[in-house]
Design an enzyme around this catalytic site. Structure first.
Site, mmCIF file in Angstrom:
data_model
loop_
_atom_site.group_PDB
_atom_site.id
_atom_site.type_symbol
_atom_site.label_atom_id
_atom_site.label_comp_id
_atom_site.label_asym_id
_atom_site.label_seq_id
_atom_site.Cartn_x
_atom_site.Cartn_y
_atom_site.Cartn_z
ATOM 1 N N HIS A 1 -8.132 -48.160 29.580
ATOM 2 C CA HIS A 1 -8.055 -47.918 28.140
ATOM 3 C C HIS A 1 -7.669 -46.469 27.859
ATOM 4 O O HIS A 1 -6.805 -46.194 27.014
ATOM 5 C CB HIS A 1 -9.404 -48.233 27.491
ATOM 6 C CG HIS A 1 -9.754 -49.693 27.492
ATOM 7 N ND1 HIS A 1 -10.077 -50.377 28.639
ATOM 8 C CD2 HIS A 1 -9.836 -50.582 26.467
ATOM 9 C CE1 HIS A 1 -10.347 -51.634 28.339
ATOM 10 N NE2 HIS A 1 -10.211 -51.796 27.018
ATOM 11 N N HIS B 1 -16.910 -48.074 30.060
ATOM 12 C CA HIS B 1 -16.549 -47.265 31.222
ATOM 13 C C HIS B 1 -17.553 -46.138 31.365
ATOM 14 O O HIS B 1 -18.223 -45.744 30.396
ATOM 15 C CB HIS B 1 -15.132 -46.686 31.076
ATOM 16 C CG HIS B 1 -14.051 -47.640 31.484
ATOM 17 N ND1 HIS B 1 -13.711 -47.865 32.799
ATOM 18 C CD2 HIS B 1 -13.237 -48.414 30.725
ATOM 19 C CE1 HIS B 1 -12.714 -48.737 32.840
ATOM 20 N NE2 HIS B 1 -12.417 -49.095 31.596
ATOM 21 N N ASP C 1 -14.849 -42.091 34.623
ATOM 22 C CA ASP C 1 -13.617 -42.887 34.532
ATOM 23 C C ASP C 1 -12.665 -42.306 33.485
ATOM 24 O O ASP C 1 -11.446 -42.237 33.697
ATOM 25 C CB ASP C 1 -13.948 -44.338 34.166
ATOM 26 C CG ASP C 1 -14.927 -44.975 35.124
ATOM 27 O OD1 ASP C 1 -15.064 -44.455 36.243
ATOM 28 O OD2 ASP C 1 -15.543 -45.991 34.763
#
Length: 443
Positions: free
Chosen positions: A322, A365, A369
């Protein structure tokens, strides 16, 4: 040194050897022997000027080839027509007047050869074309004129080397590279899902953000809606770009590299699930090739989003996909859209920040990350585009050797071999109809 004709009524004086004039005399004799064999010219050395007493008769050297042969005749040979001919450099005789003789005007070829290269001047009241200051090609535009520069007109029919060739086949190859990397990423996720630690026995890792922010599942959906808006804007910028094929193959290659790196990082280290409420499909305890391929196409059909209900395989944490998409969309718009659209640039940057924040809010996440995704995406994008303005193709110095250590460097040189640096920010309608002036104003 002069050369005279011998008088018939007087015996010539004994000739005196002139060593430095022999080559010239010999060349004149060869010229007369080849050009006018029917008329011979008797050549004798000129009487030296250092004799003790001047002769009573007129001087023997009565004709000077260097200054008077263009107007007088020597033994019936008229050199006037020959001396009027222009040589390759179009140099006139030394004593020829600047004004044309006998009322004749010089030809156009003579004027073009005699006229030096002059700078093309522009009118002070002429309107200057409006160009974007961010356009790297504006200094080389044919509409832009610099006072003092020499203008060289190319003759009709001359083949001009194209500065930004389309090379559609390279764009197609870059798209296949992207598709292969996406497939590898989905295969890696399918394998990681089987190695995922059990959620009931393994708690999420300690995270400074997730431990202090309660989970909200709707945040992941908001983040993915922002992803769809950001990617749509970035795609429109690429589609309406004048050099869309060049921009598209660059982005295909960069996105493919990002997915390839992601497939490696999430496969080598499997982290426990960060959210306790996210729905994950049950494990099949099997890694059969047919099952892995089926999962791969199932994930590709959902574009890697969870709002459509097809991203039900967990374990793809390092690094965040994302964040990668949100940051890359902003970089594309900021690099290939005009600077006059700065409100859109700020909106894309805000969208990226908000999207990442909503991912962390939903515990989709870990914070590491997001940090790794931002770092890898920006470094790869900026490194690739920095190579476009660096003279890396010339020389074999230390810097040239260091940049060759990148394993994808040879692919970069193949894709950008015929492209001369960054493309200008110019836009046009991708279809042959209808034409509009909106994109010319933006450019």
């Amino acid at each position: 040194m002069t050369i005279a004709a011998r008088s018939p009524d007087k015996e010539p004086s004994p000739p005196k050897q002139i060593n430095f004039a022999e080559p010239l005399v010999e060349s004149v004799r060869v010229y007369l022997a080849n050009e006018v064999p029917s008329k011979q010219l008797a050549l004798v050395p000129c009487v030296p000027a250092c004799r003790p007493s001047p002769p009573p008769t007129p001087p023997v050297c009565d004709v000077d080839i260097a200054s008077q042969t263009a107007r007088e005749e020597i033994k019936g040979i008229n050199f006037e027509a020959r001396f009027k001919r222009n040589d390759l450099n179009n140099n006139p005789p030394r004593q020829q007047n600047d004004q044309p003789q006998n009322g004749t005007m010089p030809s156009q070829a003579e004027l073009m050869q005699r006229q030096p290269l002059l700078a093309r001047t522009t009118k002070t009241d002429a309107p200057q074309p409006a160009t974007d200051e961010s356009d790297p090609d504006q200094d080389h535009s044919p509409q832009r004129t610099h006072t003092g520069d020499f203008i060289i007109e190319l003759p009709p029919g001359t083949v001009r080397e194209e500065r930004y060739p389309k090379e559609i086949w390279k764009t197609i190859l870059s798209f296949f590279f992207l598709f292969m990397c996406v497939c590898i990423n989905m295969i890696s996720l399918s394998l990681v899902h089987e190695r995922l630690p059990d959620r009931n026995t393994t708690k999420p890792l300690n995270d400074i953000v997730l431990d202090n922010v309660p989970a909200h599942d709707w945040g992941l959906a908001v983040s993915e809606y922002l992803i769809m808006v950001s990617t749509t804007v970035a795609m429109l910028v690429v589609v309406f770009h004048k050099h869309r094929f060049i921009v598209a193959r660059r982005l295909f290659f960069i996105i493919g590299l990002l997915y390839l790196y992601r497939s490696i990082t999430m496969f080598v280290t499997v982290l426990p699930v960060s959210s306790m409420t996210y729905t994950c499909s049950p494990k099949s305890n099997s890694t059969a090739p047919l099952l892995i391929i089926k999962r791969m196409f199932y994930l590709i059909s959902g574009f890697g989003l969870s709002i459509n209900g097809k991203h039900t395989y967990c374990g793809d944490y390092i690094y965040s996909g994302h964040t990668m998409v949100l940051v890359l969309s902003y970089l594309i718009v900021a690099e290939y859209s005009p600077k006059k659209l700065w409100p859109m640039h700020w909106a894309m940057a805000g969208s990226a920040v908000m999207g990442v924040s909503f991912v962390l809010l939903a515990h989709g996440h870990y914070t590491v990350d997001v940090v790794i995704a931002y770092y890898i995406t920006t470094r790869l994008f900026w490194t690739f585009h920095s190579l476009l303005v660096t003279p890396h193709r010339t020389g074999n110095g230390y810097n040239h050797y260091m940049i060759q250590r990148e394993w994808w460097y040879w692919v970069f040189t193949y894709l950008e071999r015929n492209v001369r640096g960054p493309v200008p920010r110019r836009y046009d309608w991708p279809l042959p109809w209808p034409r509009t002036k909106l994109f010319n104003r933006l450019s």
